[in-house]
Design an enzyme around this catalytic site. Structure first.
Site, PDB file in Angstrom:
ATOM      1  N   ASP A  13       4.511  -7.720   7.790  1.00  0.00           N
ATOM      2  CA  ASP A  13       3.606  -6.875   7.174  1.00  0.00           C
ATOM      3  C   ASP A  13       2.981  -7.514   5.650  1.00  0.00           C
ATOM      4  O   ASP A  13       3.344  -7.200   4.731  1.00  0.00           O
ATOM      5  CB  ASP A  13       4.123  -5.354   6.717  1.00  0.00           C
ATOM      6  CG  ASP A  13       3.097  -4.481   6.609  1.00  0.00           C
ATOM      7  OD1 ASP A  13       1.810  -4.907   6.670  1.00  0.00           O
ATOM      8  OD2 ASP A  13       3.266  -3.294   6.349  1.00  0.00           O
ATOM      9  N   GLY A  20      -1.099   5.447  -0.019  1.00  0.00           N
ATOM     10  CA  GLY A  20      -1.892   4.764  -1.138  1.00  0.00           C
ATOM     11  C   GLY A  20      -1.342   3.681  -1.771  1.00  0.00           C
ATOM     12  O   GLY A  20      -2.086   2.958  -2.659  1.00  0.00           O
ATOM     13  N   SER A  37       0.710   1.660  -0.646  1.00  0.00           N
ATOM     14  CA  SER A  37       0.821   0.191   0.418  1.00  0.00           C
ATOM     15  C   SER A  37      -0.023  -0.971  -0.132  1.00  0.00           C
ATOM     16  O   SER A  37      -0.940  -0.796  -0.750  1.00  0.00           O
ATOM     17  CB  SER A  37       0.250   0.652   1.858  1.00  0.00           C
ATOM     18  OG  SER A  37       1.223   1.540   2.259  1.00  0.00           O
TER      19      SER A  37
END
Length: 266
Positions: free
Chosen positions: A118, A211, A213
């Protein structure tokens, strides 16, 4: 599971990871307003929705022209911009800069189902000039593993409580590192966490949230400079600050070669 949408050196006056204004480290959930521009590498990734720019994720400036964020923050077809030098998202601030991406590179092995790899890089359309409010964070050494209970700080404009509003003012919160042996226990994150991730928090009080992330896990190196050791990736979909479900970050030290290769190639 729902996402919780929570060493480059430069010549001159500004070295990486050394802000002009020292962070007050005495919302992120359970967080506090930061001292303005004490985390000058924190960026707001924003997207255009019907002519209005909206915050969607955080990110970290790592050089004059590159930003580090999470792969899950990037959606096909959206128009993005990077806001640098911001403290309060709803105010016009002197020194703030808004730059469009020239290139967005999502990790080629990003797996949204399993939440693996990620990580994404954004190359800015033009290099940014470093200042008291805009500065790059340092990167950790390749393969470096943070020790258990290392005091690190998550920063972001994410929700101040589960289901609540995002913060207007940048928040910070102390999140001690949880080592892999603990975080991978069955009553913690179990098999969902891998050794290319770093866990922090899990006390049931303080955490990253929607938010945040893509934003940084900031840890101070032995030389005093701040390094970005993590990229906010995921947390519990039940509650942002669930006990034994620490915020999980992509471990930056596991991707130093990938970051370097992309920055050279583009």
């Amino acid at each position: 599971m729902k996402f919780v949408v929570l060493a480059l050196f430069v010549v001159g006056a500004y070295g990486c990871g050394v802000p002009a204004r020292t962070p007050v480290v005495t919302r992120v959930v359970g967080g506090e307003d930061v001292r303005p521009h004490s985390w000058p590498w924190q960026i707001s990734l924003q997207y255009n929705r019907e002519g209005e720019w909206r915050h969607t994720c955080g990110g970290t400036l790592i050089s004059h022209q590159w930003v580090l964020t999470a792969a899950h923050c990037i959606s096909q077809g959206r128009e993005y911009r990077v806001a640098l030098g911001k403290h309060n998202l709803i105010e016009t601030e002197e020194g703030a800069v808004f730059i469009s991406p020239a290139t967005i590179i999502v990790h080629e092995n990003w797996n949204s189902l399993l939440i693996r790899n990620d990580i994404a890089l954004i190359k800015l359309e033009s290099p940014v000039t470093f200042s008291d409010s805009i500065l790059a964070a340092c990167l950790p050494a390749d393969g470096f593993i943070l020790p258990h209970n290392e005091p690190c700080y998550v920063t972001g404009w994410g929700r101040v409580y589960t289901g609540g509003p995002i913060a207007d003012i940048l928040q910070q919160a102390l999140l001690p590192v949880v080592d892999f042996a603990t975080c991978s226990r069955s009553d913690w994150w179990g098999f969902q966490v891998k050794d290319t991730m770093v866990c922090a928090g899990g006390d049931g009080v303080v955490s990253g949230c929607n938010g945040d992330s893509g934003g940084p896990l900031n840890c101070q190196g032995s030389d005093g400079a701040w390094e970005v050791h993590g990229i906010v990736s995921f947390g519990s979909g039940l509650s942002c600050n669930l006990a034994k479900k620490p915020t999980v970050f992509t471990q930056v030290s596991s991707y130093i070669d990938w970051i370097s290769s992309k920055m050279v190639a583009y």
